[in-house]
Design a protein around this motif. Structure first.
Motif, PDB file in Angstrom:
ATOM      1  N   CYS B  16       0.831  -1.200   0.000  1.00 34.90           N
ATOM      2  CA  CYS B  16       0.000   0.000   0.000  1.00 34.90           C
ATOM      3  C   CYS B  16       0.865   1.249   0.000  1.00 34.90           C
ATOM      4  O   CYS B  16       0.388   2.323  -0.373  1.00 34.90           O
ATOM      5  N   ALA B  17       2.142   1.127   0.425  1.00 35.83           N
ATOM      6  CA  ALA B  17       3.019   2.302   0.488  1.00 35.83           C
ATOM      7  C   ALA B  17       3.233   2.951  -0.881  1.00 35.83           C
ATOM      8  O   ALA B  17       3.132   4.175  -0.983  1.00 35.83           O
ATOM      9  N   PRO B  18       3.516   2.183  -1.971  1.00 36.07           N
ATOM     10  CA  PRO B  18       3.636   2.841  -3.277  1.00 36.07           C
ATOM     11  C   PRO B  18       2.374   3.601  -3.682  1.00 36.07           C
ATOM     12  O   PRO B  18       2.475   4.702  -4.244  1.00 36.07           O
ATOM     13  N   CYS B  19       1.194   3.019  -3.368  1.00 35.59           N
ATOM     14  CA  CYS B  19      -0.056   3.709  -3.701  1.00 35.59           C
ATOM     15  C   CYS B  19      -0.155   5.014  -2.930  1.00 35.59           C
ATOM     16  O   CYS B  19      -0.539   6.053  -3.486  1.00 35.59           O
ATOM     17  N   LEU B  20       0.201   4.971  -1.625  1.00 36.03           N
ATOM     18  CA  LEU B  20       0.137   6.195  -0.825  1.00 36.03           C
ATOM     19  C   LEU B  20       1.130   7.223  -1.342  1.00 36.03           C
ATOM     20  O   LEU B  20       0.835   8.419  -1.399  1.00 36.03           O
ATOM     21  N   TYR B  21       2.319   6.731  -1.758  1.00 34.70           N
ATOM     22  CA  TYR B  21       3.312   7.641  -2.338  1.00 34.70           C
ATOM     23  C   TYR B  21       2.732   8.335  -3.558  1.00 34.70           C
ATOM     24  O   TYR B  21       2.871   9.545  -3.734  1.00 34.70           O
ATOM     25  N   ARG B  22       2.039   7.541  -4.417  1.00 33.04           N
ATOM     26  CA  ARG B  22       1.464   8.102  -5.631  1.00 33.04           C
ATOM     27  C   ARG B  22       0.341   9.084  -5.291  1.00 33.04           C
ATOM     28  O   ARG B  22       0.146  10.081  -5.965  1.00 33.04           O
ATOM     29  N   ILE B  23      -0.431   8.776  -4.204  1.00 32.95           N
ATOM     30  CA  ILE B  23      -1.520   9.682  -3.826  1.00 32.95           C
ATOM     31  C   ILE B  23      -0.967  11.001  -3.298  1.00 32.95           C
ATOM     32  O   ILE B  23      -1.457  12.075  -3.615  1.00 32.95           O
ATOM     33  N   ILE B  24       0.118  10.907  -2.510  1.00 29.81           N
ATOM     34  CA  ILE B  24       0.634  12.130  -1.887  1.00 29.81           C
ATOM     35  C   ILE B  24       1.449  12.951  -2.880  1.00 29.81           C
ATOM     36  O   ILE B  24       1.281  14.159  -2.998  1.00 29.81           O
ATOM     37  N   ARG B  25       2.355  12.274  -3.665  1.00 28.23           N
ATOM     38  CA  ARG B  25       3.304  12.997  -4.492  1.00 28.23           C
ATOM     39  C   ARG B  25       2.866  13.177  -5.939  1.00 28.23           C
ATOM     40  O   ARG B  25       3.515  13.922  -6.671  1.00 28.23           O
TER      41      ARG B  25
END
Lengths: 105, 88, 161
Positions: B16-25
Protein backbone atom coordinates in the motif's frame (compact mmCIF):
# COMPACT_ATOMS: atom_id res chain seq x y z
CA UNK A 1 0.50 -26.24 -0.11
CA UNK A 2 -0.90 -25.33 -3.53
CA UNK A 3 -2.80 -22.51 -1.83
CA UNK A 4 0.44 -21.03 -0.45
CA UNK A 5 2.10 -21.23 -3.88
CA UNK A 6 -0.83 -19.45 -5.58
CA UNK A 7 -0.88 -16.73 -2.91
CA UNK A 8 2.90 -16.24 -3.25
CA UNK A 9 2.60 -15.87 -7.04
CA UNK A 10 -0.18 -13.33 -6.52
CA UNK A 11 1.90 -11.26 -4.08
CA UNK A 12 4.83 -11.38 -6.53
CA UNK A 13 2.63 -9.99 -9.34
CA UNK A 14 1.38 -7.28 -6.97
CA UNK A 15 5.00 -6.29 -6.27
CA UNK A 16 5.64 -5.87 -10.03
CA UNK A 17 2.48 -3.78 -10.38
CA UNK A 18 3.38 -1.44 -7.53
CA UNK A 19 6.93 -1.11 -8.85
CA UNK A 20 5.43 -0.01 -12.15
CA UNK A 21 3.26 2.49 -10.28
CA UNK A 22 6.43 4.14 -8.97
CA UNK A 23 8.81 3.84 -11.92
CA UNK A 24 6.83 4.51 -15.11
CA UNK A 25 6.75 8.10 -16.39
CA UNK A 26 3.15 9.17 -17.10
CA UNK A 27 -0.37 8.42 -15.90
CA UNK A 28 -1.34 6.16 -18.85
CA UNK A 29 1.67 3.86 -18.51
CA UNK A 30 1.26 3.68 -14.75
CA UNK A 31 -2.41 2.80 -15.02
CA UNK A 32 -1.64 0.13 -17.58
CA UNK A 33 1.05 -1.65 -15.58
CA UNK A 34 -0.70 -1.34 -12.25
CA UNK A 35 -4.16 -2.45 -13.41
CA UNK A 36 -2.91 -5.55 -15.20
CA UNK A 37 -0.50 -6.77 -12.57
CA UNK A 38 -2.54 -5.97 -9.47
CA UNK A 39 -5.77 -7.42 -10.88
CA UNK A 40 -4.20 -10.71 -11.90
CA UNK A 41 -2.27 -10.83 -8.61
CA UNK A 42 -5.43 -10.46 -6.54
CA UNK A 43 -7.20 -13.04 -8.72
CA UNK A 44 -4.34 -15.43 -8.02
CA UNK A 45 -4.68 -14.79 -4.28
CA UNK A 46 -8.43 -15.48 -4.47
CA UNK A 47 -7.72 -18.72 -6.38
CA UNK A 48 -5.41 -19.66 -3.52
CA UNK A 49 -8.28 -18.98 -1.09
CA UNK A 50 -10.54 -21.22 -3.22
CA UNK A 51 -7.98 -24.04 -3.11
CA UNK A 52 -7.53 -23.64 0.65
CA UNK A 53 -11.23 -23.72 1.57
CA UNK A 54 -12.23 -26.29 -1.03
CA UNK A 55 -15.66 -26.50 -2.66
CA UNK A 56 -18.17 -25.00 -0.24
CA UNK A 57 -19.54 -21.71 1.02
CA UNK A 58 -16.22 -19.88 1.37
CA UNK A 59 -14.75 -21.30 -1.83
CA UNK A 60 -17.72 -20.14 -3.89
CA UNK A 61 -17.42 -16.66 -2.41
CA UNK A 62 -13.83 -16.46 -3.65
CA UNK A 63 -14.95 -17.82 -7.04
CA UNK A 64 -17.66 -15.15 -7.34
CA UNK A 65 -15.20 -12.42 -6.40
CA UNK A 66 -12.87 -13.20 -9.34
CA UNK A 67 -15.16 -12.17 -12.27
CA UNK A 68 -16.40 -9.16 -10.27
CA UNK A 69 -12.80 -8.07 -9.76
CA UNK A 70 -11.98 -8.48 -13.47
CA UNK A 71 -14.93 -6.49 -14.75
CA UNK A 72 -14.76 -3.68 -12.18
CA UNK A 73 -11.00 -3.23 -12.52
CA UNK A 74 -11.02 -3.03 -16.32
CA UNK A 75 -14.06 -0.75 -16.55
CA UNK A 76 -12.62 1.55 -13.88
CA UNK A 77 -9.36 1.66 -15.85
CA UNK A 78 -11.18 2.69 -19.04
CA UNK A 79 -13.08 5.41 -17.22
CA UNK A 80 -9.93 6.71 -15.52
CA UNK A 81 -7.81 6.81 -18.67
CA UNK A 82 -10.57 8.59 -20.60
CA UNK A 83 -11.11 11.04 -17.76
CA UNK A 84 -7.39 11.70 -17.54
CA UNK A 85 -7.21 12.48 -21.29
CA UNK A 86 -10.18 14.85 -21.15
CA UNK A 87 -8.73 16.47 -18.04
CA UNK A 88 -5.60 17.27 -20.05
CA UNK A 89 -2.94 14.95 -18.62
CA UNK A 90 0.02 15.09 -21.01
CA UNK A 91 1.48 12.03 -22.70
CA UNK A 92 5.11 11.33 -21.88
CA UNK A 93 7.69 13.01 -24.13
CA UNK A 94 8.84 9.61 -25.41
CA UNK A 95 5.41 9.07 -27.03
CA UNK A 96 5.50 8.72 -30.80
CA UNK A 97 1.85 8.83 -31.87
CA UNK A 98 -1.45 10.38 -30.74
CA UNK A 99 -4.45 9.61 -32.93
CA UNK A 100 -6.96 10.61 -30.24
CA UNK A 101 -6.11 14.33 -30.21
CA UNK A 102 -7.98 15.41 -33.33
CA UNK A 103 -11.02 13.39 -32.27
CA UNK A 104 -11.38 15.23 -28.96
CA UNK A 105 -11.17 18.69 -30.48
CA UNK B 1 3.22 -22.48 6.90
CA UNK B 2 1.62 -19.82 9.11
CA UNK B 3 4.97 -18.02 9.23
CA UNK B 4 5.10 -17.81 5.44
CA UNK B 5 1.48 -16.63 5.37
CA UNK B 6 2.36 -13.91 7.90
CA UNK B 7 5.25 -12.72 5.73
CA UNK B 8 3.02 -12.63 2.65
CA UNK B 9 0.41 -10.61 4.58
CA UNK B 10 3.05 -8.09 5.68
CA UNK B 11 4.36 -7.76 2.11
CA UNK B 12 0.82 -7.24 0.81
CA UNK B 13 0.17 -4.55 3.43
CA UNK B 14 3.53 -2.91 2.66
CA UNK B 15 2.51 -2.68 -1.01
CA UNK B 16 0.00 0.00 0.00
CA UNK B 17 3.02 2.30 0.49
CA UNK B 18 3.64 2.84 -3.28
CA UNK B 19 -0.06 3.71 -3.70
CA UNK B 20 0.14 6.19 -0.83
CA UNK B 21 3.31 7.64 -2.34
CA UNK B 22 1.46 8.10 -5.63
CA UNK B 23 -1.52 9.68 -3.83
CA UNK B 24 0.63 12.13 -1.89
CA UNK B 25 3.30 13.00 -4.49
CA UNK B 26 1.44 12.48 -7.79
CA UNK B 27 2.15 15.51 -9.98
CA UNK B 28 -1.40 15.70 -11.39
CA UNK B 29 -4.88 14.83 -10.12
CA UNK B 30 -5.28 11.74 -12.40
CA UNK B 31 -2.11 10.31 -10.87
CA UNK B 32 -3.62 10.51 -7.41
CA UNK B 33 -6.77 8.78 -8.61
CA UNK B 34 -4.76 5.93 -10.10
CA UNK B 35 -3.27 5.47 -6.63
CA UNK B 36 -6.74 5.34 -5.04
CA UNK B 37 -7.98 2.82 -7.63
CA UNK B 38 -5.04 0.45 -7.16
CA UNK B 39 -5.34 0.79 -3.37
CA UNK B 40 -8.94 -0.44 -3.59
CA UNK B 41 -7.90 -3.55 -5.50
CA UNK B 42 -5.01 -4.34 -3.12
CA UNK B 43 -7.38 -4.41 -0.13
CA UNK B 44 -9.20 -7.40 -1.69
CA UNK B 45 -5.93 -9.33 -1.66
CA UNK B 46 -5.38 -8.42 2.00
CA UNK B 47 -8.90 -9.66 2.82
CA UNK B 48 -8.19 -12.95 1.03
CA UNK B 49 -4.96 -13.61 2.93
CA UNK B 50 -6.56 -12.75 6.29
CA UNK B 51 -9.46 -15.10 5.48
CA UNK B 52 -7.01 -17.98 4.91
CA UNK B 53 -5.03 -17.10 8.02
CA UNK B 54 -7.95 -16.90 10.45
CA UNK B 55 -10.10 -19.59 8.70
CA UNK B 56 -13.10 -17.25 8.68
CA UNK B 57 -15.06 -16.97 5.45
CA UNK B 58 -17.03 -13.80 6.20
CA UNK B 59 -13.94 -11.64 5.53
CA UNK B 60 -14.34 -12.51 1.83
CA UNK B 61 -17.75 -10.79 1.94
CA UNK B 62 -15.97 -7.64 3.08
CA UNK B 63 -13.66 -7.99 0.08
CA UNK B 64 -16.55 -8.33 -2.41
CA UNK B 65 -18.37 -5.33 -0.92
CA UNK B 66 -15.14 -3.31 -0.90
CA UNK B 67 -14.36 -3.94 -4.57
CA UNK B 68 -17.86 -2.88 -5.67
CA UNK B 69 -17.82 0.29 -3.55
CA UNK B 70 -14.32 1.17 -4.75
CA UNK B 71 -15.49 0.67 -8.35
CA UNK B 72 -18.41 3.05 -7.91
CA UNK B 73 -16.17 5.65 -6.27
CA UNK B 74 -13.55 5.48 -9.01
CA UNK B 75 -16.18 5.66 -11.74
CA UNK B 76 -17.78 8.74 -10.20
CA UNK B 77 -14.45 10.51 -9.81
CA UNK B 78 -13.39 9.60 -13.36
CA UNK B 79 -16.64 10.95 -14.82
CA UNK B 80 -16.19 14.13 -12.81
CA UNK B 81 -12.63 14.43 -14.10
CA UNK B 82 -13.74 14.07 -17.71
CA UNK B 83 -16.20 16.91 -17.24
CA UNK B 84 -19.25 14.77 -18.00
CA UNK B 85 -22.48 14.12 -16.17
CA UNK B 86 -23.05 10.65 -14.75
CA UNK B 87 -25.75 9.57 -17.19
CA UNK B 88 -23.70 10.03 -20.38
CA UNK C 1 -38.28 -12.95 -20.89
CA UNK C 2 -35.42 -10.52 -20.23
CA UNK C 3 -36.68 -9.97 -16.72
CA UNK C 4 -36.67 -13.71 -16.11
CA UNK C 5 -33.07 -13.98 -17.34
CA UNK C 6 -31.71 -11.31 -15.03
CA UNK C 7 -33.82 -12.74 -12.16
CA UNK C 8 -32.24 -16.17 -12.57
CA UNK C 9 -28.73 -14.72 -12.83
CA UNK C 10 -29.04 -12.62 -9.67
CA UNK C 11 -30.64 -15.56 -7.83
CA UNK C 12 -27.64 -17.77 -8.71
CA UNK C 13 -25.32 -15.00 -7.56
CA UNK C 14 -27.16 -14.65 -4.24
CA UNK C 15 -27.09 -18.40 -3.57
CA UNK C 16 -23.38 -18.63 -4.38
CA UNK C 17 -22.48 -15.73 -2.10
CA UNK C 18 -24.61 -16.70 0.90
CA UNK C 19 -24.61 -20.51 0.39
CA UNK C 20 -27.27 -21.32 2.99
CA UNK C 21 -30.31 -23.19 1.72
CA UNK C 22 -32.78 -22.34 4.48
CA UNK C 23 -36.23 -20.96 3.74
CA UNK C 24 -35.75 -17.36 5.06
CA UNK C 25 -32.51 -17.02 3.10
CA UNK C 26 -34.09 -18.16 -0.18
CA UNK C 27 -37.10 -15.88 0.42
CA UNK C 28 -34.82 -12.88 0.96
CA UNK C 29 -32.97 -13.82 -2.24
CA UNK C 30 -36.21 -13.97 -4.22
CA UNK C 31 -37.28 -10.53 -2.98
CA UNK C 32 -33.86 -8.97 -3.70
CA UNK C 33 -33.65 -10.56 -7.16
CA UNK C 34 -37.17 -9.39 -8.01
CA UNK C 35 -36.27 -5.81 -7.09
CA UNK C 36 -33.06 -6.05 -9.17
CA UNK C 37 -34.95 -7.47 -12.15
CA UNK C 38 -37.63 -4.77 -11.91
CA UNK C 39 -35.07 -1.96 -11.92
CA UNK C 40 -32.37 -3.25 -14.29
CA UNK C 41 -34.31 -5.66 -16.49
CA UNK C 42 -34.70 -3.25 -19.40
CA UNK C 43 -30.92 -2.84 -19.75
CA UNK C 44 -30.42 -6.57 -20.22
CA UNK C 45 -29.90 -8.52 -23.48
CA UNK C 46 -32.71 -8.44 -26.01
CA UNK C 47 -32.42 -12.06 -26.97
CA UNK C 48 -32.07 -14.39 -23.98
CA UNK C 49 -32.40 -17.47 -26.20
CA UNK C 50 -28.73 -17.10 -27.15
CA UNK C 51 -27.83 -18.51 -23.76
CA UNK C 52 -29.26 -21.91 -24.72
CA UNK C 53 -27.10 -22.62 -27.76
CA UNK C 54 -24.23 -25.06 -26.99
CA UNK C 55 -22.13 -23.73 -29.90
CA UNK C 56 -21.83 -20.36 -28.19
CA UNK C 57 -20.73 -21.97 -24.92
CA UNK C 58 -18.02 -23.89 -26.79
CA UNK C 59 -16.60 -20.70 -28.30
CA UNK C 60 -16.89 -18.98 -24.92
CA UNK C 61 -14.67 -21.68 -23.41
CA UNK C 62 -12.11 -21.27 -26.21
CA UNK C 63 -12.16 -17.51 -25.66
CA UNK C 64 -11.75 -17.89 -21.89
CA UNK C 65 -8.69 -20.15 -22.23
CA UNK C 66 -6.95 -17.85 -24.72
CA UNK C 67 -7.88 -14.84 -22.57
CA UNK C 68 -6.29 -16.30 -19.44
CA UNK C 69 -3.16 -17.20 -21.42
CA UNK C 70 -2.95 -13.61 -22.72
CA UNK C 71 -3.35 -12.30 -19.16
CA UNK C 72 -0.43 -14.31 -17.87
CA UNK C 73 1.70 -13.22 -20.85
CA UNK C 74 0.74 -9.59 -20.15
CA UNK C 75 2.01 -9.84 -16.59
CA UNK C 76 5.43 -11.09 -17.62
CA UNK C 77 5.54 -8.36 -20.26
CA UNK C 78 4.89 -5.70 -17.61
CA UNK C 79 7.44 -7.28 -15.27
CA UNK C 80 10.08 -7.18 -18.03
CA UNK C 81 9.42 -3.51 -18.79
CA UNK C 82 9.40 -2.49 -15.13
CA UNK C 83 12.50 -4.41 -14.06
CA UNK C 84 14.64 -3.47 -17.09
CA UNK C 85 16.95 -0.61 -16.03
CA UNK C 86 16.41 1.43 -19.21
CA UNK C 87 12.59 0.86 -19.33
CA UNK C 88 12.01 -0.05 -23.01
CA UNK C 89 8.81 1.94 -23.65
CA UNK C 90 7.59 3.73 -26.79
CA UNK C 91 4.01 4.76 -25.92
CA UNK C 92 1.32 6.23 -28.12
CA UNK C 93 -2.40 6.18 -28.89
CA UNK C 94 -3.45 4.32 -32.05
CA UNK C 95 -6.80 4.02 -33.86
CA UNK C 96 -8.26 0.58 -34.55
CA UNK C 97 -11.38 -0.35 -36.50
CA UNK C 98 -13.75 -2.96 -35.09
CA UNK C 99 -16.41 -4.96 -36.89
CA UNK C 100 -18.43 -5.89 -33.80
CA UNK C 101 -21.89 -4.33 -33.58
CA UNK C 102 -23.58 -5.03 -30.24
CA UNK C 103 -22.71 -3.12 -27.07
CA UNK C 104 -22.03 -6.24 -25.03
CA UNK C 105 -19.56 -7.59 -27.59
CA UNK C 106 -17.77 -4.25 -27.76
CA UNK C 107 -17.46 -4.02 -23.99
CA UNK C 108 -16.06 -7.53 -23.91
CA UNK C 109 -13.55 -6.70 -26.66
CA UNK C 110 -12.45 -3.56 -24.82
CA UNK C 111 -11.95 -5.54 -21.61
CA UNK C 112 -9.94 -8.19 -23.46
CA UNK C 113 -7.74 -5.53 -25.04
CA UNK C 114 -7.12 -3.97 -21.64
CA UNK C 115 -5.93 -7.27 -20.24
CA UNK C 116 -3.69 -8.29 -23.18
CA UNK C 117 0.01 -7.32 -23.25
CA UNK C 118 0.78 -3.63 -23.43
CA UNK C 119 -2.58 -2.16 -24.47
CA UNK C 120 -5.42 -0.27 -22.78
CA UNK C 121 -8.63 1.01 -24.38
CA UNK C 122 -9.14 4.77 -24.08
CA UNK C 123 -12.42 5.36 -25.92
CA UNK C 124 -14.85 3.97 -28.47
CA UNK C 125 -16.31 6.47 -30.96
CA UNK C 126 -18.51 4.98 -33.67
CA UNK C 127 -16.68 2.02 -35.16
CA UNK C 128 -13.25 3.11 -34.02
CA UNK C 129 -11.44 2.21 -30.82
CA UNK C 130 -8.63 4.37 -29.48
CA UNK C 131 -5.96 2.31 -27.78
CA UNK C 132 -2.98 3.36 -25.72
CA UNK C 133 -0.06 1.08 -26.54
CA UNK C 134 3.02 0.96 -24.34
CA UNK C 135 5.42 -0.15 -27.10
CA UNK C 136 4.41 0.63 -30.69
CA UNK C 137 5.87 -2.15 -32.80
CA UNK C 138 4.52 -1.13 -36.20
CA UNK C 139 3.24 1.94 -38.03
CA UNK C 140 1.03 0.09 -40.53
CA UNK C 141 -2.69 0.25 -39.57
CA UNK C 142 -3.60 -3.18 -40.99
CA UNK C 143 -0.70 -4.83 -39.19
CA UNK C 144 -1.32 -3.30 -35.79
CA UNK C 145 -5.06 -3.89 -35.99
CA UNK C 146 -4.33 -7.58 -36.34
CA UNK C 147 -1.71 -7.43 -33.56
CA UNK C 148 -4.08 -5.77 -31.05
CA UNK C 149 -7.51 -7.27 -31.65
CA UNK C 150 -5.98 -10.58 -32.70
CA UNK C 151 -8.00 -13.71 -32.24
CA UNK C 152 -10.33 -12.17 -29.64
CA UNK C 153 -12.44 -10.43 -32.23
CA UNK C 154 -13.32 -13.63 -34.11
CA UNK C 155 -14.02 -15.56 -30.92
CA UNK C 156 -16.27 -12.83 -29.52
CA UNK C 157 -18.05 -12.57 -32.87
CA UNK C 158 -18.80 -16.27 -32.71
CA UNK C 159 -20.37 -16.29 -29.25
CA UNK C 160 -21.67 -12.79 -28.47
CA UNK C 161 -22.97 -11.28 -31.69
Amino acid sequence: MAAIILISVGVLFNIFGCLGLIRLPDVYNRLQAATKCVTLGCCSILLGVLVHFGIGGAGFRALVAIPILFFTATVAAHALVRGAYHFGAKLDKRSVKDDYREEVK
Amino acid sequence: MTGLLNILLYIQIALCAPCLYRIIRGPTIPDRMVGIDIFGILVVGICGIIAVQTERAFILDIGIAWVILSFIGTLTLAKYLGGKKLNE
Amino acid sequence: MRYLGIFILSMIFWLLVTFRFTLPNIAAGVVASAITAAIFGRYYFHNVGKFLQPRRWFWFTVYLVSFIWACIKANFDVAYRVLHPAMPIKPGIVKVKTTLKSDFARTLLANSITMTPGTITVDIIGDEMYIHWIFIRSEDPALYTRMITGRFEEYIKKFAE
